[in-house]
Design an enzyme around this catalytic site. Structure first.
Site, PDB file in Angstrom:
ATOM      1  CB  ALA A 137      -0.989   0.032   1.155  1.00 32.85           C
ATOM      2  CB  ALA A 138       4.397   2.079  -0.469  1.00 34.17           C
ATOM      3  N   GLY A 139       2.149   2.616  -2.613  1.00 35.21           N
ATOM      4  CA  GLY A 139       1.660   3.347  -3.773  1.00 35.21           C
ATOM      5  C   GLY A 139       0.314   4.003  -3.513  1.00 35.21           C
ATOM      6  CG  ASP A 140      -3.113   1.720  -2.846  1.00 35.47           C
ATOM      7  OD1 ASP A 140      -3.196   2.005  -4.054  1.00 35.47           O
ATOM      8  OD2 ASP A 140      -3.275   0.560  -2.408  1.00 35.47           O
TER       9      ASP A 140
END
Length: 320
Positions: free
Chosen positions: A256-259
């Site tokens: 979830a780093a991209g989110d």
């Protein structure tokens, strides 16, 4: 562009609507991920609320926006927990449907280097094939609509088209990348496309992130390619490309780093921050998230992002 139903100028926190997935993440932590046909022993297991849509909603809410979620959960225990987790982070769930059957799940393996491999089972998310009148009315009030590809494509296209008709900025995360090319009618109503470097390659066939971003500018007016520990790259028609480095941190879990990046970026842009500063803000948020385990549970609050950005003097954007 500004929606005719929303007043122009500063009017409190930005309003963001997320049309996307909600999944319960079933996370196994291992020293290294198993190869095909191999069994390995894990050291821990967790269930964590997630889904790309819900993750972006939580990230944006914690970064300071007023956020509403459009999607679906199942009539099961996971569904109740997913709804409660969104509400706990301040996300409005009035238009989050409850449908018969199971909620979506994501089966995630996280290795000791923080890398992950994910299998998503859509469950209730697969029932969101179109918008209803309430969804359309909500989107019309937003400053931005965040979209991903974990819902049926028909709903994603309809949501983006409706947002464009109402002057609402559309931000698309093209993940998971479909086997077929993205439909031109979706790209035509996308204002900002935010793939990671692997997604950019899958969409264009080009391994170089800048070359891929340039190719994507033929279809959309603005692209941000996230590069993990290397930061991100921003290209827009008629503007000089920019590169923003990522803070130097030790990753625990990159799930979830991209989110987190997308949710924080949407808030920064909606608040009117110049793109170089908005990218640095989003990079700081993502760097905080990878230092913690889990998806939505790892996402930082606005005060944490501000503190991290204030201490990170190396995040200025550079022309490339």
């Amino acid at each position: 562009m500004t929606s005719p139903t929303r007043p122009t100028g500063p009017s409190g926190p930005p309003g963001i609507v997320v049309l996307g997935s909600t999944n319960m993440d079933l996370v196994a932590y291992v020293a290294r991920a198993p190869a095909r046909g191999e069994t390995v022993t894990g050291r821990a297991f967790r269930t964590v609320p997630g889904g790309k849509g819900a993750n972006q909603a939580v990230a944006a809410a914690r970064a300071g926006a007023e956020v509403s979620m459009i999607g679906a959960v199942g009539a099961d225990d996971f569904g109740s927990r997913l709804r409660a987790a969104l509400e706990h982070s301040g996300v409005d769930t009035d238009l989050l449907r409850t449908v018969e059957g199971p909620s979506g799940t994501a089966h995630i393996v996280v290795d000791d280097e923080g890398g992950n491999a994910i299998v998503v089972v859509p469950g209730a998310n697969g029932t969101v094939t179109s918008l209803d009148h309430g969804d359309e009315a909500l989107i019309a009030t937003a400053d931005a609509l965040l979209l991903q590809l974990e819902l049926p494509l028909s709903a994603v296209v309809e949501g983006a088209r409706h947002a464009r008709e109402r002057g609402v900025r559309t931000v698309l995360t093209p993940a998971p990348v479909p086997e077929r090319p993205l439909p031109p009618e979706l790209l035509a109503v996308t204002d900002l496309l935010v793939p990671n470097e692997h997604e950019a390659t899958a969409l264009t066939g080009l391994a170089d992130p800048r070359a891929a971003a340039l190719a994507l500018l033929d279809a959309v007016p603005e692209v941000v390619v996230t590069l993990g520990a290397a930061g991100c790259l921003h290209l827009a028609r008629g503007r000089e490309p920019l590169a923003v480095p990522a803070p130097r941190v030790t990753a625990v879990d990159t799930t979830a780093a991209g989110d987190t990046f997308v949710g924080a970026l949407a808030v920064a842009v909606a608040e009117g921050r110049p793109m170089p500063r908005a990218l640095a803000w989003a990079s700081a948020a993502a760097a905080l998230s990878v230092q913690r385990a889990g998806a939505s549970t790892s996402m930082p609050y606005r005060t944490e992002i501000e503190a991290a950005l204030g201490s990170a003097g190396d995040l200025e954007a550079d022309p490339v």
